[in-house]
Design a protein around this motif. Structure first.
Motif, PDB file in Angstrom:
ATOM      1  N   ILE A 111      15.051  -1.737  -1.316  1.00 48.27           N
ATOM      2  CA  ILE A 111      15.047  -0.499  -0.527  1.00 48.27           C
ATOM      3  C   ILE A 111      14.967   0.718  -1.436  1.00 48.27           C
ATOM      4  O   ILE A 111      14.180   1.650  -1.195  1.00 48.27           O
ATOM      5  N   LEU A 112      15.774   0.721  -2.505  1.00 43.92           N
ATOM      6  CA  LEU A 112      15.778   1.856  -3.432  1.00 43.92           C
ATOM      7  C   LEU A 112      14.447   1.977  -4.168  1.00 43.92           C
ATOM      8  O   LEU A 112      13.940   3.084  -4.385  1.00 43.92           O
ATOM      9  N   TYR A 113      13.879   0.835  -4.546  1.00 43.55           N
ATOM     10  CA  TYR A 113      12.607   0.864  -5.279  1.00 43.55           C
ATOM     11  C   TYR A 113      11.491   1.440  -4.410  1.00 43.55           C
ATOM     12  O   TYR A 113      10.694   2.260  -4.866  1.00 43.55           O
ATOM     13  N   ARG A 114      11.464   1.012  -3.151  1.00 44.94           N
ATOM     14  CA  ARG A 114      10.443   1.541  -2.243  1.00 44.94           C
ATOM     15  C   ARG A 114      10.660   3.043  -2.027  1.00 44.94           C
ATOM     16  O   ARG A 114       9.695   3.814  -1.951  1.00 44.94           O
ATOM     17  N   ALA A 115      11.933   3.470  -1.934  1.00 43.90           N
ATOM     18  CA  ALA A 115      12.220   4.895  -1.753  1.00 43.90           C
ATOM     19  C   ALA A 115      11.802   5.698  -2.983  1.00 43.90           C
ATOM     20  O   ALA A 115      11.295   6.822  -2.854  1.00 43.90           O
ATOM     21  N   CYS A 116      11.989   5.112  -4.181  1.00 40.31           N
ATOM     22  CA  CYS A 116      11.586   5.801  -5.415  1.00 40.31           C
ATOM     23  C   CYS A 116      10.070   5.937  -5.508  1.00 40.31           C
ATOM     24  O   CYS A 116       9.556   6.888  -6.109  1.00 40.31           O
ATOM     25  N   LEU A 117       9.347   4.987  -4.931  1.00 42.32           N
ATOM     26  CA  LEU A 117       7.882   5.033  -4.989  1.00 42.32           C
ATOM     27  C   LEU A 117       7.288   6.052  -4.014  1.00 42.32           C
ATOM     28  O   LEU A 117       6.191   6.565  -4.244  1.00 42.32           O
ATOM     29  N   ARG A 118       8.023   6.341  -2.954  1.00 49.48           N
ATOM     30  CA  ARG A 118       7.471   7.176  -1.887  1.00 49.48           C
ATOM     31  C   ARG A 118       6.902   8.513  -2.375  1.00 49.48           C
ATOM     32  O   ARG A 118       5.815   8.920  -1.950  1.00 49.48           O
ATOM     33  N   ILE A 159       5.903  -7.292   0.506  1.00 50.91           N
ATOM     34  CA  ILE A 159       5.320  -8.498   1.084  1.00 50.91           C
ATOM     35  C   ILE A 159       4.449  -8.172   2.293  1.00 50.91           C
ATOM     36  O   ILE A 159       3.276  -8.521   2.341  1.00 50.91           O
ATOM     37  N   PHE A 160       5.029  -7.488   3.278  1.00 48.97           N
ATOM     38  CA  PHE A 160       4.280  -7.177   4.494  1.00 48.97           C
ATOM     39  C   PHE A 160       3.356  -5.975   4.303  1.00 48.97           C
ATOM     40  O   PHE A 160       2.270  -5.938   4.876  1.00 48.97           O
ATOM     41  N   LYS A 161       3.798  -5.007   3.506  1.00 48.56           N
ATOM     42  CA  LYS A 161       2.983  -3.825   3.237  1.00 48.56           C
ATOM     43  C   LYS A 161       2.905  -3.630   1.725  1.00 48.56           C
ATOM     44  O   LYS A 161       3.639  -2.826   1.141  1.00 48.56           O
ATOM     45  N   PRO A 162       2.035  -4.384   1.051  1.00 49.77           N
ATOM     46  CA  PRO A 162       1.968  -4.323  -0.415  1.00 49.77           C
ATOM     47  C   PRO A 162       1.529  -2.959  -0.928  1.00 49.77           C
ATOM     48  O   PRO A 162       0.641  -2.317  -0.363  1.00 49.77           O
ATOM     49  N   ILE A 163       2.186  -2.530  -1.999  1.00 48.73           N
ATOM     50  CA  ILE A 163       1.899  -1.244  -2.637  1.00 48.73           C
ATOM     51  C   ILE A 163       1.428  -1.506  -4.061  1.00 48.73           C
ATOM     52  O   ILE A 163       2.098  -2.212  -4.822  1.00 48.73           O
ATOM     53  N   LEU A 164       0.285  -0.937  -4.432  1.00 48.47           N
ATOM     54  CA  LEU A 164      -0.197  -1.024  -5.804  1.00 48.47           C
ATOM     55  C   LEU A 164       0.479   0.076  -6.624  1.00 48.47           C
ATOM     56  O   LEU A 164       0.435   1.244  -6.243  1.00 48.47           O
ATOM     57  N   VAL A 165       1.108  -0.313  -7.721  1.00 49.69           N
ATOM     58  CA  VAL A 165       1.818   0.637  -8.575  1.00 49.69           C
ATOM     59  C   VAL A 165       1.141   0.674  -9.939  1.00 49.69           C
ATOM     60  O   VAL A 165       0.992  -0.365 -10.596  1.00 49.69           O
ATOM     61  N   LEU A 166       0.725   1.868 -10.362  1.00 45.57           N
ATOM     62  CA  LEU A 166       0.030   2.054 -11.634  1.00 45.57           C
ATOM     63  C   LEU A 166       0.723   3.127 -12.461  1.00 45.57           C
ATOM     64  O   LEU A 166       1.289   4.079 -11.898  1.00 45.57           O
ATOM     65  N   PRO A 167       0.690   3.007 -13.792  1.00 47.64           N
ATOM     66  CA  PRO A 167       1.213   4.095 -14.628  1.00 47.64           C
ATOM     67  C   PRO A 167       0.233   5.265 -14.641  1.00 47.64           C
ATOM     68  O   PRO A 167      -0.977   5.086 -14.434  1.00 47.64           O
ATOM     69  N   ASP A 168       0.751   6.443 -14.850  1.00 50.44           N
ATOM     70  CA  ASP A 168      -0.090   7.651 -14.864  1.00 50.44           C
ATOM     71  C   ASP A 168      -0.745   7.790 -16.237  1.00 50.44           C
ATOM     72  O   ASP A 168      -0.217   8.444 -17.142  1.00 50.44           O
ATOM     73  N   CYS A 169      -1.878   7.130 -16.417  1.00 48.55           N
ATOM     74  CA  CYS A 169      -2.603   7.182 -17.684  1.00 48.55           C
ATOM     75  C   CYS A 169      -4.082   6.923 -17.422  1.00 48.55           C
ATOM     76  O   CYS A 169      -4.481   6.519 -16.324  1.00 48.55           O
ATOM     77  N   GLU A 170      -4.887   7.150 -18.426  1.00 49.58           N
ATOM     78  CA  GLU A 170      -6.335   6.972 -18.297  1.00 49.58           C
ATOM     79  C   GLU A 170      -6.705   5.510 -18.541  1.00 49.58           C
ATOM     80  O   GLU A 170      -6.278   4.896 -19.515  1.00 49.58           O
ATOM     81  N   PHE A 171      -7.515   4.957 -17.638  1.00 45.19           N
ATOM     82  CA  PHE A 171      -8.019   3.601 -17.784  1.00 45.19           C
ATOM     83  C   PHE A 171      -9.538   3.636 -17.846  1.00 45.19           C
ATOM     84  O   PHE A 171     -10.185   4.442 -17.158  1.00 45.19           O
ATOM     85  N   LYS A 172     -10.095   2.740 -18.630  1.00 52.76           N
ATOM     86  CA  LYS A 172     -11.529   2.530 -18.579  1.00 52.76           C
ATOM     87  C   LYS A 172     -11.873   1.858 -17.264  1.00 52.76           C
ATOM     88  O   LYS A 172     -11.055   1.135 -16.680  1.00 52.76           O
TER      89      LYS A 172
END
Length: 365
Positions: A111-118, A159-172
């Motif tokens: 719950i806390l992790y999802r709240a931190c991502l919001r 699981i039911f609503k998957p969220i893609l989490v990426l670091p804030d950096c430049e990717f090729k």
């Protein structure tokens, strides 16, 4: 369902077997990992679910131990003084309390992790044209995409609503494509469900040191199976690029902050696992193409036997020294008798266990 030492022993043995089996699959019989992993993981999931419930079922059959378990049983079920409390009762209460505590902690963390991502959910796609162009290219579907200002390995959460989490950096472009494709495959392969079952097993088997080693090995197996699906679509040059991308992900992991990430994700990067993954990715073409039907059948048979064994059989102690008037109901006065223990009437004849029943038939009263 009755509580006794037997189901805990069954779960312990299942953890031991799965740990050894997955280790052999990954590091010894590598070709087995290429055969039928979907059904293998389904079988593992069922075994994990069984390991979360250390209780006897009505259909459970008993395997009697005459030498190994009786000494342990005498220590655990010996009452203190005139009380009806033994060491087993105290340990059972501790097990329940810690398991509930760990389960609450697990839920709270999600719950806390999802709240931190919001706050970091991307709401304006026009600000990240590269990312959403690549997500469309690899046919990835996530309920949300988050870009967080911290060092974290790219991961998918939920699981039911998957969220893609990426670091804030430049990717090729190529690296970002491999990252999105890899995380999308975790969703398609239902790896997060397996991750959930594994975390729940850790909550209930917290006292077993083997379960933590099994956790690491199974997590690696999930990653290797995921890599294998992706490798089918890549040529030799792309496989090399994919291996380089996997290595690059190590530097996005903040080793000093293990709190970053979540149990229900693959955020944490184990350097040893990364080395193993790269070896698999760069394996020779003929090694990757091994499709042994025997290996697939072996996987199914072995895990099927373990699953059925954990469901239908448990070891229990038989100790004739424990007989007393309170526990024994004689049937003929000499050779046959019932022992009432853990909610089950155990029928013995000439000192040998015959069967366990939930009640005594009326004709024997």
């Amino acid at each position: 369902m009755a509580v006794s030492l037997g189901p805990f022993m069954t779960c312990f043995l299942a953890v031991l077997f799965l740990t050894v089996y997955i280790y052999i699959v990954i590091y010894v019989k590598k070709d087995i990992l290429y055969s039928g992993m979907k059904l293998v993981f389904a079988g593992i999931a069922l075994i994990l679910i069984r390991m979360m419930i250390p209780f006897n079922f009505p259909f459970t059959q008993t395997i009697v131990s005459y030498k190994i378990l009786p000494p342990v049983s005498r220590v655990l079920f010996h009452y203190f003084g005139d009380t009806r409390i033994g060491l087993a009762h105290i340990l059972f209460v501790i097990w329940i309390a810690v398991s509930i505590g760990k389960l609450i902690y697990l839920i709270r963390r999600q719950i806390l992790y999802r709240a931190c991502l919001r706050p970091f959910v991307i709401r304006d796609k026009s600000k990240y044209p590269q990312l959403f162009r690549i997500l469309e290219k690899c046919d990835a579907s996530f309920s949300a995409v988050c870009v967080v200002p911290t060092k974290i390995s790219p991961t998918v959460f939920g699981i039911f609503k998957p969220i893609l989490v990426l670091p804030d950096c430049e990717f090729k472009d190529q690296d970002l494509y491999y990252i999105c494709l890899h995380e999308a495959e975790h969703c398609r392969n239902h790896d997060l469900w397996l991750r959930l079952f594994l975390d729940l097993v850790i909550c209930t088997q917290w006292f077993n040191p083997l379960v933590y080693f099994m956790n690491r090995q199974l997590t690696l197996a999930f990653e290797l199976s995921n890599d294998r699906v992706i490798l089918k679509t890549l040529d030799e040059m792309q496989r090399t690029e994919y291996a380089e991308c996997v290595l690059k992900m190590v530097r996005y992991q903040n080793q000093k902050n293990k709190a970053v990430g979540s149990s229900l994700s693959f955020a944490q990067v184990n350097r040893s696992n990364v080395r193993t993954r790269v070896r698999y990715i760069l394996a020779k073409e003929e090694t990757r193409k091994k499709k042994h039907h025997i290996s697939a059948i072996l996987n199914y048979v072995v895990l099927g036997v373990v699953l059925l064994g954990t469901l239908f059989f448990v070891p229990e102690a038989y100790d004739p020294d424990e007989l007393n008037e309170e526990k024994v109901i004689t049937t003929d006065g000499r050779l046959s008798y019932f022992i009432f223990k853990d909610g089950i009437y155990w029928l013995y004849t000439d000192g040998e266990l015959v069967i366990g029943v939930p009640y005594i038939p009326d004709e024997l009263d």
